[in-house]
Design a protein around this motif. Structure first.
Motif, PDB file in Angstrom:
ATOM      1  N   VAL A   1       0.843  -1.148   0.129  1.00 56.21           N
ATOM      2  CA  VAL A   1       0.211   0.092   0.022  1.00 56.21           C
ATOM      3  C   VAL A   1       0.968   1.309   0.164  1.00 56.21           C
ATOM      4  O   VAL A   1       0.683   2.283  -0.803  1.00 56.21           O
ATOM      5  CB  VAL A   1      -0.957  -0.139   1.208  1.00 56.21           C
ATOM      6  CG1 VAL A   1      -1.545   1.347   1.394  1.00 56.21           C
ATOM      7  CG2 VAL A   1      -2.015  -1.321   1.026  1.00 56.21           C
ATOM      8  N   VAL A   2       2.019   1.219   0.895  1.00 60.18           N
ATOM      9  CA  VAL A   2       2.750   2.408   0.816  1.00 60.18           C
ATOM     10  C   VAL A   2       3.584   2.797  -0.411  1.00 60.18           C
ATOM     11  O   VAL A   2       3.558   3.958  -0.859  1.00 60.18           O
ATOM     12  CB  VAL A   2       3.823   2.246   1.901  1.00 60.18           C
ATOM     13  CG1 VAL A   2       4.957   3.116   2.070  1.00 60.18           C
ATOM     14  CG2 VAL A   2       3.109   2.356   3.401  1.00 60.18           C
ATOM     15  N   GLY A   3       4.064   1.664  -1.182  1.00 58.87           N
ATOM     16  CA  GLY A   3       4.543   1.698  -2.237  1.00 58.87           C
ATOM     17  C   GLY A   3       3.894   2.235  -3.353  1.00 58.87           C
ATOM     18  O   GLY A   3       4.197   3.286  -4.049  1.00 58.87           O
ATOM     19  N   VAL A   4       2.535   1.767  -3.455  1.00 57.01           N
ATOM     20  CA  VAL A   4       1.710   2.198  -4.439  1.00 57.01           C
ATOM     21  C   VAL A   4       1.320   3.880  -4.277  1.00 57.01           C
ATOM     22  O   VAL A   4       1.394   4.412  -4.991  1.00 57.01           O
ATOM     23  CB  VAL A   4       0.441   1.290  -4.711  1.00 57.01           C
ATOM     24  CG1 VAL A   4      -0.793   2.061  -5.465  1.00 57.01           C
ATOM     25  CG2 VAL A   4       0.863  -0.170  -4.955  1.00 57.01           C
ATOM     26  N   MET A   5       1.022   3.975  -3.151  1.00 59.73           N
ATOM     27  CA  MET A   5       0.439   5.409  -2.760  1.00 59.73           C
ATOM     28  C   MET A   5       1.797   6.397  -2.854  1.00 59.73           C
ATOM     29  O   MET A   5       1.595   7.537  -3.325  1.00 59.73           O
ATOM     30  CB  MET A   5      -0.278   5.610  -1.280  1.00 59.73           C
ATOM     31  CG  MET A   5      -1.393   4.864  -1.230  1.00 59.73           C
ATOM     32  SD  MET A   5      -2.640   5.668  -2.209  1.00 59.73           S
ATOM     33  CE  MET A   5      -3.233   4.188  -3.386  1.00 59.73           C
ATOM     34  N   VAL A   6       2.938   5.895  -2.613  1.00 55.08           N
ATOM     35  CA  VAL A   6       4.114   7.022  -2.782  1.00 55.08           C
ATOM     36  C   VAL A   6       4.270   7.238  -4.173  1.00 55.08           C
ATOM     37  O   VAL A   6       4.378   8.329  -4.471  1.00 55.08           O
ATOM     38  CB  VAL A   6       5.373   6.559  -1.855  1.00 55.08           C
ATOM     39  CG1 VAL A   6       6.431   7.252  -2.493  1.00 55.08           C
ATOM     40  CG2 VAL A   6       5.095   6.575  -0.482  1.00 55.08           C
ATOM     41  N   VAL A   7       4.190   6.247  -5.050  1.00 50.10           N
ATOM     42  CA  VAL A   7       4.355   6.270  -6.383  1.00 50.10           C
ATOM     43  C   VAL A   7       3.294   7.378  -6.933  1.00 50.10           C
ATOM     44  O   VAL A   7       3.392   8.201  -7.700  1.00 50.10           O
ATOM     45  CB  VAL A   7       4.395   5.047  -7.299  1.00 50.10           C
ATOM     46  CG1 VAL A   7       4.319   5.201  -8.926  1.00 50.10           C
ATOM     47  CG2 VAL A   7       5.330   4.363  -6.891  1.00 50.10           C
ATOM     48  N   ALA A   8       1.997   7.087  -6.464  1.00 52.09           N
ATOM     49  CA  ALA A   8       0.717   7.915  -6.820  1.00 52.09           C
ATOM     50  C   ALA A   8       1.096   9.360  -6.380  1.00 52.09           C
ATOM     51  O   ALA A   8       0.855  10.196  -7.365  1.00 52.09           O
ATOM     52  CB  ALA A   8      -0.621   7.410  -6.327  1.00 52.09           C
TER      53      ALA A   8
ATOM     54  N   GLY B   1      -0.702  20.363  -5.245  1.00 51.23           N
ATOM     55  CA  GLY B   1      -0.827  20.736  -4.014  1.00 51.23           C
ATOM     56  C   GLY B   1      -1.321  19.838  -2.897  1.00 51.23           C
ATOM     57  O   GLY B   1      -1.517  18.571  -3.127  1.00 51.23           O
ATOM     58  N   PHE B   2      -1.704  20.219  -1.776  1.00 56.32           N
ATOM     59  CA  PHE B   2      -1.869  19.533  -0.725  1.00 56.32           C
ATOM     60  C   PHE B   2      -3.429  18.767  -0.821  1.00 56.32           C
ATOM     61  O   PHE B   2      -3.729  17.531  -0.656  1.00 56.32           O
ATOM     62  CB  PHE B   2      -1.801  20.109   0.636  1.00 56.32           C
ATOM     63  CG  PHE B   2      -2.152  19.296   1.647  1.00 56.32           C
ATOM     64  CD1 PHE B   2      -1.403  18.510   2.325  1.00 56.32           C
ATOM     65  CD2 PHE B   2      -3.198  19.815   2.635  1.00 56.32           C
ATOM     66  CE1 PHE B   2      -1.740  17.716   3.547  1.00 56.32           C
ATOM     67  CE2 PHE B   2      -3.825  19.098   3.646  1.00 56.32           C
ATOM     68  CZ  PHE B   2      -2.719  17.904   4.276  1.00 56.32           C
ATOM     69  N   PHE B   3      -4.428  19.763  -1.195  1.00 53.15           N
ATOM     70  CA  PHE B   3      -5.831  19.293  -0.964  1.00 53.15           C
ATOM     71  C   PHE B   3      -6.315  18.427  -1.962  1.00 53.15           C
ATOM     72  O   PHE B   3      -6.019  18.743  -3.102  1.00 53.15           O
ATOM     73  CB  PHE B   3      -6.537  20.334  -0.717  1.00 53.15           C
ATOM     74  CG  PHE B   3      -6.506  21.133   0.593  1.00 53.15           C
ATOM     75  CD1 PHE B   3      -6.818  20.434   1.690  1.00 53.15           C
ATOM     76  CD2 PHE B   3      -5.911  22.402   0.686  1.00 53.15           C
ATOM     77  CE1 PHE B   3      -6.628  21.229   3.003  1.00 53.15           C
ATOM     78  CE2 PHE B   3      -5.680  23.061   1.895  1.00 53.15           C
ATOM     79  CZ  PHE B   3      -6.019  22.450   3.097  1.00 53.15           C
ATOM     80  N   VAL B   4      -6.912  17.327  -1.618  1.00 52.96           N
ATOM     81  CA  VAL B   4      -7.547  16.420  -2.608  1.00 52.96           C
ATOM     82  C   VAL B   4      -8.578  17.116  -3.669  1.00 52.96           C
ATOM     83  O   VAL B   4      -8.675  16.687  -4.726  1.00 52.96           O
ATOM     84  CB  VAL B   4      -7.803  15.186  -2.051  1.00 52.96           C
ATOM     85  CG1 VAL B   4      -9.214  15.420  -1.289  1.00 52.96           C
ATOM     86  CG2 VAL B   4      -8.124  14.036  -3.214  1.00 52.96           C
ATOM     87  N   PHE B   5      -9.275  18.223  -3.118  1.00 57.78           N
ATOM     88  CA  PHE B   5     -10.208  18.671  -3.804  1.00 57.78           C
ATOM     89  C   PHE B   5      -9.689  19.917  -4.849  1.00 57.78           C
ATOM     90  O   PHE B   5     -10.596  20.152  -5.644  1.00 57.78           O
ATOM     91  CB  PHE B   5     -11.364  19.562  -3.021  1.00 57.78           C
ATOM     92  CG  PHE B   5     -10.884  20.374  -2.035  1.00 57.78           C
ATOM     93  CD1 PHE B   5     -10.496  21.853  -2.369  1.00 57.78           C
ATOM     94  CD2 PHE B   5     -10.658  19.908  -0.686  1.00 57.78           C
ATOM     95  CE1 PHE B   5      -9.966  22.741  -1.624  1.00 57.78           C
ATOM     96  CE2 PHE B   5      -9.840  21.050   0.273  1.00 57.78           C
ATOM     97  CZ  PHE B   5      -9.645  22.380  -0.401  1.00 57.78           C
ATOM     98  N   ARG B   6      -8.442  19.955  -4.859  1.00 52.69           N
ATOM     99  CA  ARG B   6      -7.664  21.089  -5.921  1.00 52.69           C
ATOM    100  C   ARG B   6      -7.922  20.187  -7.291  1.00 52.69           C
ATOM    101  O   ARG B   6      -7.990  18.973  -7.463  1.00 52.69           O
ATOM    102  CB  ARG B   6      -6.384  21.347  -5.499  1.00 52.69           C
ATOM    103  CG  ARG B   6      -6.398  22.133  -4.304  1.00 52.69           C
ATOM    104  CD  ARG B   6      -4.919  22.417  -3.775  1.00 52.69           C
ATOM    105  NE  ARG B   6      -4.307  22.757  -5.060  1.00 52.69           N
ATOM    106  CZ  ARG B   6      -4.035  24.134  -5.068  1.00 52.69           C
ATOM    107  NH1 ARG B   6      -4.236  25.019  -4.384  1.00 52.69           N
ATOM    108  NH2 ARG B   6      -3.371  24.715  -6.169  1.00 52.69           N
TER     109      ARG B   6
ATOM    110  N   ALA C   1      -1.339  10.354   1.140  1.00 59.75           N
ATOM    111  CA  ALA C   1      -0.660  10.616   2.286  1.00 59.75           C
ATOM    112  C   ALA C   1      -1.415  10.000   3.569  1.00 59.75           C
ATOM    113  O   ALA C   1      -0.779   9.222   4.166  1.00 59.75           O
ATOM    114  CB  ALA C   1      -0.187  11.942   2.534  1.00 59.75           C
ATOM    115  N   SER C   2      -2.660  10.287   3.468  1.00 60.34           N
ATOM    116  CA  SER C   2      -3.556   9.672   4.663  1.00 60.34           C
ATOM    117  C   SER C   2      -3.528   8.055   4.491  1.00 60.34           C
ATOM    118  O   SER C   2      -3.431   7.387   5.558  1.00 60.34           O
ATOM    119  CB  SER C   2      -4.971  10.290   4.675  1.00 60.34           C
ATOM    120  OG  SER C   2      -4.810  11.606   4.565  1.00 60.34           O
TER     121      SER C   2
END
Length: 173
Positions: free
Chosen positions: A80-87, A96-101, A110-111
């Motif tokens: 999970v960490v690997g896939v999400m870091v690549v994403a 940017g930070f917010f997912v709604f952007r 990151a969550s």
């Protein structure tokens, strides 16, 4: 309900919800046809986009289901960490930070990384297949496998498979 039972119930709830949601996310990559996902992967600079799409989908499905049942928990968390870091690196960080952007920021991914590492450190609890088979790695080892192992897997995949389009000269990155 005692502390141990409430901790086991909490870990079970977290693993099942988190794991099945992640697996559903992977199924979504293949539901409409893996070639569409592969096309998008190619557009963001992934070499061998069909293989990358299959890898991402199977990792999300497999790691999600393994987390849900609490089997090979540190390894599933590392996936999970690997896939999400690549994403985060290839698709979300520039937004940017917010997912709604527009372009969806990196906060959500990151969550997911944080939850996966936390499950890796805590372990799956007694109500898991890891407990049934008697696999109880230490929290330190399990957390290292989940966090560091996932980061190393992401770094390897990025080094071998990601070739982002060059930024035009004079353009801000």
């Amino acid at each position: 309900m005692g502390y141990v039972q409430s901790a086991n119930l909490s870990l079970l709830l977290l693993r099942v919800v988190f794991g099945t949601f992640l697996a559903a996310h992977g199924v979504n990559k293949v539901k409409g046809g893996i070639r569409g996902t592969a096309g998008w992967f190619g557009s963001i600079g992934m070499k061998w986009p069909l293989a990358q799409a299959v890898l991402a989908a199977t990792t999300e499905i497999g790691a999600g289901l393994l987390l849900a049942v609490g089997l090979l928990t540190p390894l599933a968390a590392a996936g999970v960490v690997g896939v999400m870091v690549v994403a985060i690196v290839v698709a979300h960080r520039k937004a940017g930070f917010f997912v709604f952007r527009p372009g969806q920021g990196w906060e959500y991914c990151a969550s997911i990384v944080a939850v996966a590492v936390a499950i890796g450190i805590a372990g799956p609890g007694e109500w898991s297949l890891d407990h049934v088979i008697g696999w109880h790695p230490s929290a330190t080892l399990s957390g290292l496998v989940a966090g560091v192992g996932g980061l190393l897997a992401a770094a390897l995949q990025l080094a071998v498979c990601w070739r982002p389009a060059p930024t035009p000269q004079g353009a801000a990155s």
